[in-house]
Design a protein around this motif. Structure first.
Motif, PDB file in Angstrom:
ATOM      1  N   ASN A  76       1.093   0.146  -8.632  1.00 26.92           N
ATOM      2  CA  ASN A  76       1.193   1.615  -8.626  1.00 26.92           C
ATOM      3  C   ASN A  76       2.568   2.161  -8.053  1.00 26.92           C
ATOM      4  O   ASN A  76       3.020   3.178  -7.746  1.00 26.92           O
ATOM      5  N   HIS A  77       3.487   0.952  -7.907  1.00 21.66           N
ATOM      6  CA  HIS A  77       4.692   1.370  -7.331  1.00 21.66           C
ATOM      7  C   HIS A  77       5.932   0.386  -7.783  1.00 21.66           C
ATOM      8  O   HIS A  77       5.485  -0.492  -8.347  1.00 21.66           O
ATOM      9  N   ASN A 118       2.420   7.750 -11.149  1.00 21.50           N
ATOM     10  CA  ASN A 118       1.379   8.420 -11.743  1.00 21.50           C
ATOM     11  C   ASN A 118       1.154   8.289 -13.419  1.00 21.50           C
ATOM     12  O   ASN A 118       1.631   8.840 -14.310  1.00 21.50           O
ATOM     13  N   ASN A 160       9.855   7.472  -3.752  1.00 23.50           N
ATOM     14  CA  ASN A 160       9.042   7.296  -2.383  1.00 23.50           C
ATOM     15  C   ASN A 160       9.933   6.775  -1.155  1.00 23.50           C
ATOM     16  O   ASN A 160      10.394   5.720  -1.089  1.00 23.50           O
ATOM     17  N   THR A 217      12.822   3.298  -4.701  1.00 20.16           N
ATOM     18  CA  THR A 217      11.370   2.855  -4.815  1.00 20.16           C
ATOM     19  C   THR A 217      10.496   4.413  -5.447  1.00 20.16           C
ATOM     20  O   THR A 217      10.824   5.264  -4.844  1.00 20.16           O
ATOM     21  N   GLU A 236       0.802  -1.126   0.051  1.00 21.01           N
ATOM     22  CA  GLU A 236      -0.096   0.163   0.034  1.00 21.01           C
ATOM     23  C   GLU A 236       0.691   1.401  -0.152  1.00 21.01           C
ATOM     24  O   GLU A 236       0.556   2.217  -0.727  1.00 21.01           O
ATOM     25  N   GLU A 237       1.808   1.212   0.758  1.00 16.76           N
ATOM     26  CA  GLU A 237       2.620   2.433   0.670  1.00 16.76           C
ATOM     27  C   GLU A 237       3.997   2.268  -0.003  1.00 16.76           C
ATOM     28  O   GLU A 237       4.634   3.434  -0.192  1.00 16.76           O
ATOM     29  N   GLY A 238       4.234   1.379  -0.970  1.00 11.98           N
ATOM     30  CA  GLY A 238       5.121   1.045  -1.823  1.00 11.98           C
ATOM     31  C   GLY A 238       6.620   0.912  -1.174  1.00 11.98           C
ATOM     32  O   GLY A 238       7.582   1.572  -1.910  1.00 11.98           O
ATOM     33  N   ARG A 239       6.822   0.411  -0.314  1.00 11.45           N
ATOM     34  CA  ARG A 239       8.010   0.314   0.434  1.00 11.45           C
ATOM     35  C   ARG A 239       8.376  -1.179   0.880  1.00 11.45           C
ATOM     36  O   ARG A 239       7.682  -2.099   0.915  1.00 11.45           O
ATOM     37  N   THR A 289       6.349   5.982  -6.737  1.00 11.36           N
ATOM     38  CA  THR A 289       4.985   5.953  -6.901  1.00 11.36           C
ATOM     39  C   THR A 289       4.905   6.414  -8.251  1.00 11.36           C
ATOM     40  O   THR A 289       5.278   7.309  -8.774  1.00 11.36           O
TER      41      THR A 289
END
Length: 351
Positions: free
Chosen positions: A307-308, A325, A334, A321, A32-35, A323
């Motif tokens: 999305n990441h 668009n 990110n 990393t 969800e946070e892309g980490r 995100t």
């Protein structure tokens, strides 16, 4: 998606004493946070490539001794099964049959394809075939002799596609699943000094995408096993912008999980290029091409949410990393880079 748990495995070289011999790094993922957060590491000599078995119960890694197999435990940790030799110089790429009965090893340094049997317990068995390429390329120090960089079966698993950037060819071998033997069927020839490095197929099996390292382009083919010519060329598209650096080389190519996008990294100008995919025609259109804040992005890995993205940067010893668009054609960094010594590639598994 937020309730699913994932783990990532990153292969890395261990030639640097600071690596302490830890060639595979295990990361917990926050999709969800892309980490990603490193959890553990495994001792192995110079893990230059890792893959999952089709059923995701086992992990296979290139190593100095040949290929090593691991059982993947319930929490994503790795348990050593065995190591098998490949009767040649170290490999650079791995793939398997869909039923996990055979493993294909690409040998960059000696221009060799090695086929190994996979045992029922996931361990690596005996060599069933080995083929050396021959011929001369045109660029000394780069592609002046055979370099097998990638071996991938066609979707029908009748043909093994063997990329050889050293002689500007993809050799097509008939594969016998009963014996594990290869027989040369046809050769796809590419432009001089194009260096076809990698091939991948769309999920529906109708299209093939070939990454050409030195020409900085992707060649797109329609694929039909019943046609007289299985591969029909339909598109050539660049992986870099018009003002790219002259010493740039295409490095890695991946699909997003939903198949809507193709991602490509470029070493030299150190960029990530994203394409939109027309699933009906197979054609690509460039969405964006932007810097990845690292040196030599040897691989790119797309998060399950699409999305990441993570860039695996070998020369800057880092993972970066971003995100994505897609509408604006942007990637936004990110968080800070994560340090890892000479990473090579990354794969993701759902727990």
């Amino acid at each position: 998606m937020s309730n699913d748990k994932y783990v990532a495995y990153v292969s890395s070289y261990t030639k640097n004493a600071k690596s302490k011999g830890q060639g595979i790094h295990i990361y917990d993922m926050n999709v969800e946070e892309g980490r990603v957060i490193e959890r553990d590491s495994v001792s192995i000599n110079n893990s230059s490539y890792v893959i999952l078995s089709t059923d995701e119960k086992h992990l296979y890694s290139i190593c100095d001794e040949g290929v090593t197999s691991f059982t993947i435990l319930e929490d994503g940790s790795l348990s050593l099964l065995n190591t098998a030799g490949i009767n040649g110089m170290r490999g650079c790429h791995l793939s398997t049959t869909r039923d996990n009965s055979y493993l294909f090893v690409s040998g960059y340094h000696d221009g060799k394809v090695t086929v190994l049997k996979i045992n029922e317990d996931g361990s690596i068995g005996a060599i069933t075939d080995e083929v050396f390429h021959s011929g001369l390329g045109s660029i000394a120090e780069r592609n002046f002799r055979p370099h097998v960089s990638c071996c991938v079966l066609t979707p029908d698993e009748e043909i093994l596609c063997v990329c050889d950037p050293g002689i500007d060819q993809i050799k097509l071998y008939e594969f016998n699943n009963s014996t594990g033997l290869l027989s040369l069927n046809y050769i796809l020839r590419f432009h001089l000094e194009s260096a076809p490095r990698q091939i991948m197929f769309s999920a529906d099996g109708k299209f093939a995408y070939v990454l050409c390292e030195l020409k900085n382009c992707i060649d797109v083919y329609s694929y039909n096993k019943d046609a007289k010519e299985r591969f029909d060329f339909i598109q050539n598209i660049f992986t870099v912008r018009k003002n790219h650096q002259q010493n740039t080389a295409a490095a890695s190519m991946r699909f997003s999980i939903n198949g809507n996008h193709v991602f490509c990294t470029n070493a030299g100008d150190d960029t990530l290029t994203i394409y939109n995919v027309d699933k009906k025609t197979g054609l690509l259109t460039m969405n964006s091409s932007l810097p990845i804040s690292g040196d030599y992005p040897k691989d790119v890995c797309i998060f399950p949410d699409c999305n990441h993205v993570i860039s695996v940067n070998q020369d800057s010893n880092s993972l970066t990393t971003f995100t994505i668009n897609y509408q604006k054609g942007l990637i936004v960094m990110n968080g800070k880079e994560q340090k890892i010594i000479q990473p090579n590639n990354m794969i993701i598994k759902k727990l």
